[in-house]
Design a protein around this motif. Structure first.
Motif, PDB file in Angstrom:
ATOM      1  N   TYR A 187       0.890  -1.356   0.170  1.00  0.00           N
ATOM      2  CA  TYR A 187      -0.114  -0.378   0.150  1.00  0.00           C
ATOM      3  C   TYR A 187       0.919   1.145   0.350  1.00  0.00           C
ATOM      4  N   GLU A 188       1.791   1.450   0.486  1.00  0.00           N
ATOM      5  CA  GLU A 188       2.889   2.425   0.005  1.00  0.00           C
ATOM      6  C   GLU A 188       2.396   3.419   1.139  1.00  0.00           C
ATOM      7  N   PHE A 189       2.222   3.030   2.393  1.00  0.00           N
ATOM      8  CA  PHE A 189       1.892   3.833   3.540  1.00  0.00           C
ATOM      9  C   PHE A 189       2.486   5.016   3.993  1.00  0.00           C
ATOM     10  N   ASP A 190       4.189   4.506   3.105  1.00  0.00           N
ATOM     11  CA  ASP A 190       4.853   5.649   4.146  1.00  0.00           C
ATOM     12  C   ASP A 190       4.871   6.877   2.881  1.00  0.00           C
ATOM     13  N   VAL A 191       4.704   7.134   1.981  1.00  0.00           N
ATOM     14  CA  VAL A 191       4.324   7.704   1.468  1.00  0.00           C
ATOM     15  C   VAL A 191       3.417   8.444   0.477  1.00  0.00           C
ATOM     16  N   HIS A 192       1.956   8.275   0.995  1.00  0.00           N
ATOM     17  CA  HIS A 192       0.566   9.317   1.052  1.00  0.00           C
ATOM     18  C   HIS A 192      -0.126   9.145   2.930  1.00  0.00           C
ATOM     19  N   LYS A 193       0.798   7.736   3.487  1.00  0.00           N
ATOM     20  CA  LYS A 193       0.473   8.023   4.786  1.00  0.00           C
ATOM     21  C   LYS A 193      -0.648   7.208   5.632  1.00  0.00           C
ATOM     22  N   GLY A 194      -1.515   7.175   4.553  1.00  0.00           N
ATOM     23  CA  GLY A 194      -3.043   6.807   4.403  1.00  0.00           C
ATOM     24  C   GLY A 194      -4.313   7.740   3.650  1.00  0.00           C
ATOM     25  N   TYR A 195      -3.270   8.657   3.086  1.00  0.00           N
ATOM     26  CA  TYR A 195      -5.057   9.933   2.759  1.00  0.00           C
ATOM     27  C   TYR A 195      -5.242   8.712   1.229  1.00  0.00           C
ATOM     28  N   ILE A 196      -6.533   9.114   0.817  1.00  0.00           N
ATOM     29  CA  ILE A 196      -6.557   8.760  -0.458  1.00  0.00           C
ATOM     30  C   ILE A 196      -5.767   9.595  -2.027  1.00  0.00           C
ATOM     31  N   THR A 197      -5.204   9.237  -1.883  1.00  0.00           N
ATOM     32  CA  THR A 197      -4.417   9.702  -3.920  1.00  0.00           C
ATOM     33  C   THR A 197      -4.587   8.544  -4.423  1.00  0.00           C
ATOM     34  N   ASP A 198      -3.934   8.920  -5.820  1.00  0.00           N
ATOM     35  CA  ASP A 198      -4.080   7.675  -6.821  1.00  0.00           C
ATOM     36  C   ASP A 198      -3.863   6.384  -6.918  1.00  0.00           C
ATOM     37  N   LEU A 199      -2.098   6.740  -5.744  1.00  0.00           N
ATOM     38  CA  LEU A 199      -1.372   5.599  -5.681  1.00  0.00           C
ATOM     39  C   LEU A 199      -1.949   4.112  -5.076  1.00  0.00           C
ATOM     40  N   HIS A 200      -3.075   5.552  -3.449  1.00  0.00           N
ATOM     41  CA  HIS A 200      -3.502   4.275  -2.875  1.00  0.00           C
ATOM     42  C   HIS A 200      -4.866   3.639  -3.401  1.00  0.00           C
ATOM     43  N   THR A 201      -5.290   4.357  -4.404  1.00  0.00           N
ATOM     44  CA  THR A 201      -6.876   4.023  -4.786  1.00  0.00           C
ATOM     45  C   THR A 201      -6.083   2.527  -5.319  1.00  0.00           C
ATOM     46  N   ALA A 202      -5.321   2.397  -6.409  1.00  0.00           N
ATOM     47  CA  ALA A 202      -4.115   1.343  -7.139  1.00  0.00           C
ATOM     48  C   ALA A 202      -4.182   0.508  -6.153  1.00  0.00           C
ATOM     49  N   ALA A 203      -3.546   0.217  -5.206  1.00  0.00           N
ATOM     50  CA  ALA A 203      -3.244  -0.064  -4.338  1.00  0.00           C
ATOM     51  C   ALA A 203      -4.943  -1.069  -3.855  1.00  0.00           C
ATOM     52  N   LEU A 204      -5.422  -0.409  -3.282  1.00  0.00           N
ATOM     53  CA  LEU A 204      -6.954  -0.769  -2.570  1.00  0.00           C
ATOM     54  C   LEU A 204      -7.318  -1.453  -3.533  1.00  0.00           C
ATOM     55  N   ASP A 205      -8.004  -1.241  -5.083  1.00  0.00           N
ATOM     56  CA  ASP A 205      -8.097  -1.845  -6.440  1.00  0.00           C
ATOM     57  C   ASP A 205      -7.343  -2.719  -6.490  1.00  0.00           C
ATOM     58  N   SER A 206      -5.935  -3.115  -6.419  1.00  0.00           N
ATOM     59  CA  SER A 206      -5.394  -4.459  -6.326  1.00  0.00           C
ATOM     60  C   SER A 206      -5.157  -5.502  -5.301  1.00  0.00           C
ATOM     61  N   PHE A 207      -5.062  -4.947  -4.534  1.00  0.00           N
ATOM     62  CA  PHE A 207      -5.314  -6.166  -3.192  1.00  0.00           C
ATOM     63  C   PHE A 207      -6.481  -5.710  -2.347  1.00  0.00           C
ATOM     64  N   GLY A 208      -7.724  -4.746  -1.947  1.00  0.00           N
ATOM     65  CA  GLY A 208      -8.305  -4.854  -1.301  1.00  0.00           C
ATOM     66  C   GLY A 208      -7.990  -4.169  -0.144  1.00  0.00           C
ATOM     67  N   PRO A 209      -8.777  -3.660   0.743  1.00  0.00           N
ATOM     68  CA  PRO A 209      -8.425  -3.629   2.770  1.00  0.00           C
ATOM     69  C   PRO A 209      -7.691  -4.052   3.398  1.00  0.00           C
ATOM     70  N   CYS A 210      -6.627  -3.860   3.957  1.00  0.00           N
ATOM     71  CA  CYS A 210      -6.227  -4.473   4.747  1.00  0.00           C
ATOM     72  C   CYS A 210      -6.048  -4.044   6.297  1.00  0.00           C
ATOM     73  N   PRO A 211      -5.952  -4.852   7.768  1.00  0.00           N
ATOM     74  CA  PRO A 211      -6.800  -4.659   8.814  1.00  0.00           C
ATOM     75  C   PRO A 211      -6.799  -2.954   9.255  1.00  0.00           C
ATOM     76  N   GLU A 212      -5.142  -2.526   8.583  1.00  0.00           N
ATOM     77  CA  GLU A 212      -5.059  -1.181   9.311  1.00  0.00           C
ATOM     78  C   GLU A 212      -6.230   0.335   8.441  1.00  0.00           C
ATOM     79  N   HIS A 213      -7.372  -0.608   6.848  1.00  0.00           N
ATOM     80  CA  HIS A 213      -8.154   0.455   6.617  1.00  0.00           C
ATOM     81  C   HIS A 213      -9.431   0.683   7.342  1.00  0.00           C
ATOM     82  N   ARG A 214     -10.018   1.944   7.030  1.00  0.00           N
ATOM     83  CA  ARG A 214     -11.286   2.279   8.218  1.00  0.00           C
ATOM     84  C   ARG A 214     -12.106   2.240   6.977  1.00  0.00           C
TER      85      ARG A 214
END
Length: 248
Positions: free
Chosen positions: A182-209
């Motif tokens: 999810y590259e949390f070190d880059v976007h810190k959990g905020y909604i970005t294109d990078l984060h959205t792409a990871a969510l689409d590919s892998f689904g949420p992890c236990p740290e997603h709200r």
């Protein structure tokens, strides 16, 4: 032919160097010696904890933290330097972390206000007055004032914003090592294109709200694609020896 002179532009307003400390100075002159500021980081993120902080800065030159400003206006390196200065100079400071299960169970606004209240109440020095960023916080024993964009007009609120932001960013970097996809070190959990792409590919992890619509949507879509698999801490889906019930 000489071209017409360009109209003079009005210079951009500048903030006086001491403006950030004006509010606390005014309160101290009215007898409120220990003025606390409270702020939070991570309210708008769809992953990771919410972090609230409170801080009381000393009066005088020691309270003039070099480089202090709203944490969102500072570079990561500058935030780290200001964080160290705040910790070294503060009369008292505290940090409260609210994890994702509590955020999902109770809702963002309720937990946000409770976290700010807890941050103030756990200060080692009882404040005489409390300034909060944006939201009024009920249930405090002290007089309190919610200040719009308080992290830009009050030094103690700005200090709290730096404490909260740096603490949370460090936690998100740690989460990156657990869930590298999810590259949390880059976007810190905020909604970005990078984060959205990871969510689409892998689904949420236990740290997603899961109260966030984008997370719930990614969860449901990913579950439909990965029947018979389970997600583990590395963020990937692994085969399961037994069927897994998919919520509908």
């Amino acid at each position: 032919m000489t071209p017409p002179a360009r109209p003079a532009t009005k210079p951009a307003p500048t903030r006086a160097p001491d403006a950030l400390w004006t509010m606390e100075g005014s309160l101290r002159r009215r007898g409120f010696t220990a003025v606390a500021g409270a702020d939070e980081a991570g309210r708008g993120a769809c992953a990771g904890p919410l972090v609230a902080a409170a801080c009381i800065l000393p009066a005088g030159r020691r309270g003039r933290v070099p480089g202090l400003a709203d944490s969102k206006l500072l570079t990561p390196a500058t935030r780290e330097r200001v964080y160290a200065e705040v910790v070294a100079r503060a009369v008292a400071w505290s940090v409260v972390v609210v994890d994702v299960p509590e955020l999902d169970a109770r809702g963002m606004h309720v937990t946000n206000i409770e976290a700010l209240r807890r941050a103030v109440s756990t200060l080692s020095v009882t404040p005489d007055y409390v300034l909060t960023d944006g939201f009024p916080v009920s249930g405090l024993a002290q007089p309190t004032l919610a200040v719009w964009k308080g992290d830009r007009v009050s030094a103690c609120v700005a200090a709290a914003s730096v404490l909260a932001k740096v603490t949370r960013d460090r936690m998100m970097v740690d989460l990156h090592h657990r869930f590298p996809h999810y590259e949390f070190d880059v976007h810190k959990g905020y909604i970005t294109d990078l984060h959205t792409a990871a969510l689409d590919s892998f689904g949420p992890c236990p740290e997603h709200r899961h109260r966030f619509v984008n997370v719930a949507r990614a969860r449901d879509a990913h579950a439909a694609r990965t029947r018979g698999g389970v997600m583990v801490d590395d963020g990937a889906v692994h085969p399961s020896p037994t069927p897994v019930e998919v919520p509908r």
